[in-house]
Design a protein around this motif. Structure first.
Motif, PDB file in Angstrom:
ATOM      1  N   GLU A   1       0.826  -1.204   0.000  1.00 48.19           N
ATOM      2  CA  GLU A   1       0.000   0.000   0.000  1.00 48.19           C
ATOM      3  C   GLU A   1       0.857   1.250   0.000  1.00 48.19           C
ATOM      4  O   GLU A   1       0.489   2.276  -0.589  1.00 48.19           O
ATOM      5  CB  GLU A   1      -0.923  -0.013   1.211  1.00 48.19           C
ATOM      6  N   ALA A   2       2.015   1.192   0.682  1.00 46.28           N
ATOM      7  CA  ALA A   2       2.883   2.368   0.767  1.00 46.28           C
ATOM      8  C   ALA A   2       3.880   2.439  -0.380  1.00 46.28           C
ATOM      9  O   ALA A   2       4.766   3.281  -0.383  1.00 46.28           O
ATOM     10  CB  ALA A   2       3.642   2.366   2.097  1.00 46.28           C
ATOM     11  N   ALA A   3       3.752   1.539  -1.375  1.00 44.68           N
ATOM     12  CA  ALA A   3       4.726   1.524  -2.465  1.00 44.68           C
ATOM     13  C   ALA A   3       4.674   2.798  -3.295  1.00 44.68           C
ATOM     14  O   ALA A   3       5.648   3.176  -3.922  1.00 44.68           O
ATOM     15  CB  ALA A   3       4.484   0.301  -3.354  1.00 44.68           C
ATOM     16  N   ALA A   4       3.518   3.480  -3.314  1.00 41.22           N
ATOM     17  CA  ALA A   4       3.378   4.688  -4.110  1.00 41.22           C
ATOM     18  C   ALA A   4       3.859   5.927  -3.381  1.00 41.22           C
ATOM     19  O   ALA A   4       3.787   7.023  -3.934  1.00 41.22           O
ATOM     20  CB  ALA A   4       1.914   4.867  -4.526  1.00 41.22           C
ATOM     21  N   VAL A   5       4.327   5.797  -2.141  1.00 40.65           N
ATOM     22  CA  VAL A   5       4.807   6.954  -1.391  1.00 40.65           C
ATOM     23  C   VAL A   5       6.102   7.456  -2.017  1.00 40.65           C
ATOM     24  O   VAL A   5       7.037   6.689  -2.248  1.00 40.65           O
ATOM     25  CB  VAL A   5       5.034   6.576   0.086  1.00 40.65           C
ATOM     26  N   ARG A   6       6.148   8.767  -2.276  1.00 38.64           N
ATOM     27  CA  ARG A   6       7.351   9.394  -2.801  1.00 38.64           C
ATOM     28  C   ARG A   6       7.909  10.325  -1.739  1.00 38.64           C
ATOM     29  O   ARG A   6       7.163  11.053  -1.080  1.00 38.64           O
ATOM     30  CB  ARG A   6       7.056  10.178  -4.078  1.00 38.64           C
ATOM     31  N   ALA A   7       9.206  10.284  -1.576  1.00 35.21           N
ATOM     32  CA  ALA A   7       9.876  11.113  -0.586  1.00 35.21           C
ATOM     33  C   ALA A   7      10.762  12.128  -1.300  1.00 35.21           C
ATOM     34  O   ALA A   7      11.453  11.798  -2.272  1.00 35.21           O
ATOM     35  CB  ALA A   7      10.706  10.254   0.370  1.00 35.21           C
ATOM     36  N   PHE A   8      10.735  13.352  -0.784  1.00 34.42           N
ATOM     37  CA  PHE A   8      11.549  14.443  -1.320  1.00 34.42           C
ATOM     38  C   PHE A   8      12.359  15.037  -0.175  1.00 34.42           C
ATOM     39  O   PHE A   8      11.808  15.356   0.888  1.00 34.42           O
ATOM     40  CB  PHE A   8      10.679  15.528  -1.958  1.00 34.42           C
ATOM     41  N   GLU A   9      13.654  15.175  -0.394  1.00 32.87           N
ATOM     42  CA  GLU A   9      14.525  15.806   0.594  1.00 32.87           C
ATOM     43  C   GLU A   9      15.064  17.114   0.039  1.00 32.87           C
ATOM     44  O   GLU A   9      15.323  17.230  -1.166  1.00 32.87           O
ATOM     45  CB  GLU A   9      15.696  14.885   0.967  1.00 32.87           C
ATOM     46  N   ALA A  10      15.240  18.061   0.945  1.00 32.17           N
ATOM     47  CA  ALA A  10      15.813  19.357   0.566  1.00 32.17           C
ATOM     48  C   ALA A  10      16.671  19.859   1.715  1.00 32.17           C
ATOM     49  O   ALA A  10      16.410  19.558   2.889  1.00 32.17           O
ATOM     50  CB  ALA A  10      14.718  20.370   0.235  1.00 32.17           C
ATOM     51  N   ARG A  11      17.664  20.640   1.338  1.00 32.29           N
ATOM     52  CA  ARG A  11      18.623  21.166   2.308  1.00 32.29           C
ATOM     53  C   ARG A  11      18.893  22.629   1.966  1.00 32.29           C
ATOM     54  O   ARG A  11      19.158  22.965   0.809  1.00 32.29           O
ATOM     55  CB  ARG A  11      19.916  20.340   2.237  1.00 32.29           C
ATOM     56  N   TRP A  12      18.814  23.491   2.992  1.00 30.01           N
ATOM     57  CA  TRP A  12      19.059  24.912   2.765  1.00 30.01           C
ATOM     58  C   TRP A  12      19.570  25.546   4.046  1.00 30.01           C
ATOM     59  O   TRP A  12      19.633  24.913   5.102  1.00 30.01           O
ATOM     60  CB  TRP A  12      17.800  25.616   2.264  1.00 30.01           C
ATOM     61  N   LEU A  13      19.954  26.817   3.932  1.00 27.20           N
ATOM     62  CA  LEU A  13      20.494  27.575   5.053  1.00 27.20           C
ATOM     63  C   LEU A  13      19.518  28.673   5.450  1.00 27.20           C
ATOM     64  O   LEU A  13      18.866  29.283   4.600  1.00 27.20           O
ATOM     65  CB  LEU A  13      21.851  28.213   4.688  1.00 27.20           C
ATOM     66  N   VAL A  14      19.437  28.919   6.744  1.00 26.06           N
ATOM     67  CA  VAL A  14      18.693  30.052   7.291  1.00 26.06           C
ATOM     68  C   VAL A  14      19.627  30.801   8.235  1.00 26.06           C
ATOM     69  O   VAL A  14      20.545  30.215   8.815  1.00 26.06           O
ATOM     70  CB  VAL A  14      17.426  29.593   8.041  1.00 26.06           C
ATOM     71  N   ALA A  15      19.373  32.083   8.375  1.00 20.67           N
ATOM     72  CA  ALA A  15      20.231  32.921   9.226  1.00 20.67           C
ATOM     73  C   ALA A  15      21.694  32.777   8.845  1.00 20.67           C
ATOM     74  O   ALA A  15      22.590  32.817   9.709  1.00 20.67           O
ATOM     75  CB  ALA A  15      20.023  32.591  10.709  1.00 20.67           C
ATOM     76  N   ASP A  16      21.968  32.589   7.553  1.00 19.53           N
ATOM     77  CA  ASP A  16      23.308  32.552   6.960  1.00 19.53           C
ATOM     78  C   ASP A  16      24.092  31.276   7.252  1.00 19.53           C
ATOM     79  O   ASP A  16      24.840  30.812   6.390  1.00 19.53           O
ATOM     80  CB  ASP A  16      24.141  33.761   7.413  1.00 19.53           C
ATOM     81  N   ASP A  17      23.961  30.683   8.441  1.00 21.98           N
ATOM     82  CA  ASP A  17      24.832  29.557   8.765  1.00 21.98           C
ATOM     83  C   ASP A  17      24.113  28.384   9.425  1.00 21.98           C
ATOM     84  O   ASP A  17      24.755  27.418   9.833  1.00 21.98           O
ATOM     85  CB  ASP A  17      25.969  30.026   9.689  1.00 21.98           C
ATOM     86  N   VAL A  18      22.814  28.425   9.545  1.00 25.29           N
ATOM     87  CA  VAL A  18      22.060  27.341  10.183  1.00 25.29           C
ATOM     88  C   VAL A  18      21.530  26.416   9.090  1.00 25.29           C
ATOM     89  O   VAL A  18      20.810  26.851   8.187  1.00 25.29           O
ATOM     90  CB  VAL A  18      20.897  27.888  11.039  1.00 25.29           C
ATOM     91  N   VAL A  19      21.891  25.151   9.175  1.00 20.35           N
ATOM     92  CA  VAL A  19      21.486  24.163   8.178  1.00 20.35           C
ATOM     93  C   VAL A  19      20.109  23.605   8.553  1.00 20.35           C
ATOM     94  O   VAL A  19      19.861  23.235   9.700  1.00 20.35           O
ATOM     95  CB  VAL A  19      22.512  23.023   8.085  1.00 20.35           C
ATOM     96  N   VAL A  20      19.244  23.542   7.558  1.00 20.35           N
ATOM     97  CA  VAL A  20      17.914  22.956   7.729  1.00 20.35           C
ATOM     98  C   VAL A  20      17.799  21.755   6.797  1.00 20.35           C
ATOM     99  O   VAL A  20      18.096  21.856   5.599  1.00 20.35           O
ATOM    100  CB  VAL A  20      16.792  23.971   7.413  1.00 20.35           C
ATOM    101  N   ARG A  21      17.415  20.631   7.355  1.00 19.82           N
ATOM    102  CA  ARG A  21      17.167  19.411   6.587  1.00 19.82           C
ATOM    103  C   ARG A  21      15.678  19.093   6.686  1.00 19.82           C
ATOM    104  O   ARG A  21      15.126  19.072   7.785  1.00 19.82           O
ATOM    105  CB  ARG A  21      17.996  18.248   7.118  1.00 19.82           C
ATOM    106  N   ALA A  22      15.056  18.816   5.562  1.00 19.01           N
ATOM    107  CA  ALA A  22      13.607  18.582   5.554  1.00 19.01           C
ATOM    108  C   ALA A  22      13.285  17.454   4.602  1.00 19.01           C
ATOM    109  O   ALA A  22      13.962  17.247   3.583  1.00 19.01           O
ATOM    110  CB  ALA A  22      12.848  19.852   5.135  1.00 19.01           C
ATOM    111  N   ARG A  23      12.232  16.717   4.952  1.00 13.55           N
ATOM    112  CA  ARG A  23      11.735  15.630   4.105  1.00 13.55           C
ATOM    113  C   ARG A  23      10.222  15.743   3.983  1.00 13.55           C
ATOM    114  O   ARG A  23       9.519  15.936   4.972  1.00 13.55           O
ATOM    115  CB  ARG A  23      12.109  14.263   4.674  1.00 13.55           C
ATOM    116  N   LEU A  24       9.751  15.593   2.758  1.00 14.86           N
ATOM    117  CA  LEU A  24       8.319  15.598   2.470  1.00 14.86           C
ATOM    118  C   LEU A  24       7.936  14.236   1.910  1.00 14.86           C
ATOM    119  O   LEU A  24       8.482  13.791   0.902  1.00 14.86           O
ATOM    120  CB  LEU A  24       7.975  16.696   1.446  1.00 14.86           C
ATOM    121  N   ASN A  25       6.988  13.559   2.566  1.00 13.62           N
ATOM    122  CA  ASN A  25       6.453  12.288   2.094  1.00 13.62           C
ATOM    123  C   ASN A  25       5.065  12.527   1.506  1.00 13.62           C
ATOM    124  O   ASN A  25       4.186  13.069   2.189  1.00 13.62           O
ATOM    125  CB  ASN A  25       6.362  11.271   3.235  1.00 13.62           C
TER     126      ASN A  25
END
Length: 409
Positions: free
Chosen positions: A59-83
């Motif tokens: 049932e979960a075979a159609a789940v797609r995951a997206f990862e992204a990485r960016w900076l905030v406040a010039d030097d703070v790393v943010v890692r995020a995943r969208l399912n």
């Protein structure tokens, strides 16, 4: 027997969780276009798409995951995943879960992670809550039916990850009072808050529906609904909200205070956070090197512990052998127990004849005494053989039975 509720972990201050629904299919294409656009503008450092099901569930075979990485406040790393889940329902809606984490406690003034994966268009179909009929950036009027209103508020507290705010209108508002609260909130809350509006005549009904949640909305005021399980402790109600187009400072501060208070992770958020931390793919060379060093240090620590354990076992064995040698020198070796050989009984015909003789003697005693018993024929009496058995058993004598009685003439 009733089961005790599971104690959920407290949400770390570094995470930003959100959950919603994209009405209609095509969510994956929307996310892809948005990530490519931001990557070309250097807003994000990198992004990645992969199968988020892990290949374990059909049932979960159609789940797609997206990862992204960016900076905030010039030097703070943010890692995020969208399912993004598989389409379901008649309209092909797709549920989505977004989990982001920064290297330091989250600042609500930072850009919303939702805008990294989704476009900010007002008519975008992604900004719906998992509770049907609710949107993040608009005003959601409460149902006019009493029972439907009660079910809606209970479902919001039970199943939604969002912050739900109920605002009661003291009087019918004009166009200035129809300004959504989301546009007045900091960027980090605009896609996590659902605003409900109660009409002036719904004051009693709303408070009747809120009894199960243990809160009450003031007349012409607002209240933040508690989460289930129990959210932050304290009073998160506002006595008066002026819906005249001005900024409701007290209400904005209350919503912000609620969002920053420690609270348990909602159902499913802990699994999403674990997947983000333990199955992250967008790593840099420096991060991979640091990870390899941590693994080497962990292996070295484990090997050192095994070596110490082996040395302790060896020392304990040597001490045990020394103690045994000392005991033997002091008391001597204990003699081994003697086992006498068991005598084997042989077979004898005499032992078999004794029971037979007892049977024969018993038969004689049961026979009625008579002349035949005391004077046996010489032909029947034979000498026993060498083994103690008679040559042949005596035969029974023929007995003369009287004939039938004669009748008298």
């Amino acid at each position: 027997m009733a089961k005790s509720p599971t104690v959920r972990a407290t949400a770390p201050g570094t995470v930003w969780p959100a959950r919603g629904r994209h009405l209609g299919p095509g969510a994956e294409d929307t996310v892809r276009r948005r990530l490519r656009e931001l990557k070309s503008r250097a807003v994000i450092q990198d992004h990645l798409e992969f199968d988020g099901s892990g290949g374990d569930d059909t049932e979960a075979a159609a789940v797609r995951a997206f990862e992204a990485r960016w900076l905030v406040a010039d030097d703070v790393v943010v890692r995020a995943r969208l399912n993004v889940g598989a389409p379901h329902g008649n309209d092909g809606a797709q549920d989505w879960v977004l989990m982001a984490e920064a290297d330091r406690p989250w600042d609500l003034e930072w850009p919303s992670p939702a805008t990294v994966f989704w476009p900010e268009d007002a008519d975008a179909p992604w900004d719906h809550d998992v509770v049907p009929g609710l949107r993040f950036r608009e005003i959601n009027p409460l149902p006019t039916d009493d029972r439907a209103l009660r079910r809606l508020l209970k479902e919001c507290a039970r199943a939604s990850w969002s912050i739900h705010v109920v605002v009661h209108e003291a009087m019918t508002t004009d166009e200035r009072g129809l300004r959504p609260l989301a546009s007045l909130l900091p960027p980090g809350l605009r896609h996590r808050v659902v605003e409900h509006r109660a009409a002036p005549e719904q004051f009693q009904v709303v408070n009747w529906a809120l009894q199960d949640l243990g809160v009450r909305v003031p007349r012409g005021g607002a209240v933040v609904l508690p989460a289930t399980p129990a959210g932050p402790d304290g009073d998160f109600s506002v006595r008066s909200v002026f819906l005249d187009g001005s900024v409701p400072v007290e209400l904005v501060d209350t919503v912000r205070r609620f969002a920053e208070s420690p609270a348990p992770l909602p159902e499913g958020a802990e699994e999403a956070l674990t997947g983000l931390r333990e199955q992250w793919h967008l790593t840099t060379v420096e991060e991979e090197l640091a990870l390899a060093r941590r693994q080497v240090a962990a292996y070295a620590e484990a090997l050192d512990a095994m070596t110490k354990s082996r040395d302790l076992y060896r020392e304990a064995a040597e001490l045990a052998h020394e103690a045994l040698a000392t005991y033997r020198e002091s008391f001597g070796a204990l003699p081994a127990p003697r086992q006498e050989p068991r005598k084997r009984e042989g077979f004898s015909l005499r032992s078999l004849a004794k029971p037979l003789e007892r049977v024969r003697d018993g038969a004689k005693l049961l026979r009625a005494p008579g002349a035949e018993d005391h004077a046996p024929d010489a032909a029947d009496a034979e000498e026993p053989t060498q083994d103690g058995f008679p040559a042949r058993l005596p035969q029974a004598r023929d007995q003369q039975w009287p004939g039938p009685p004669h009748r008298r003439p």
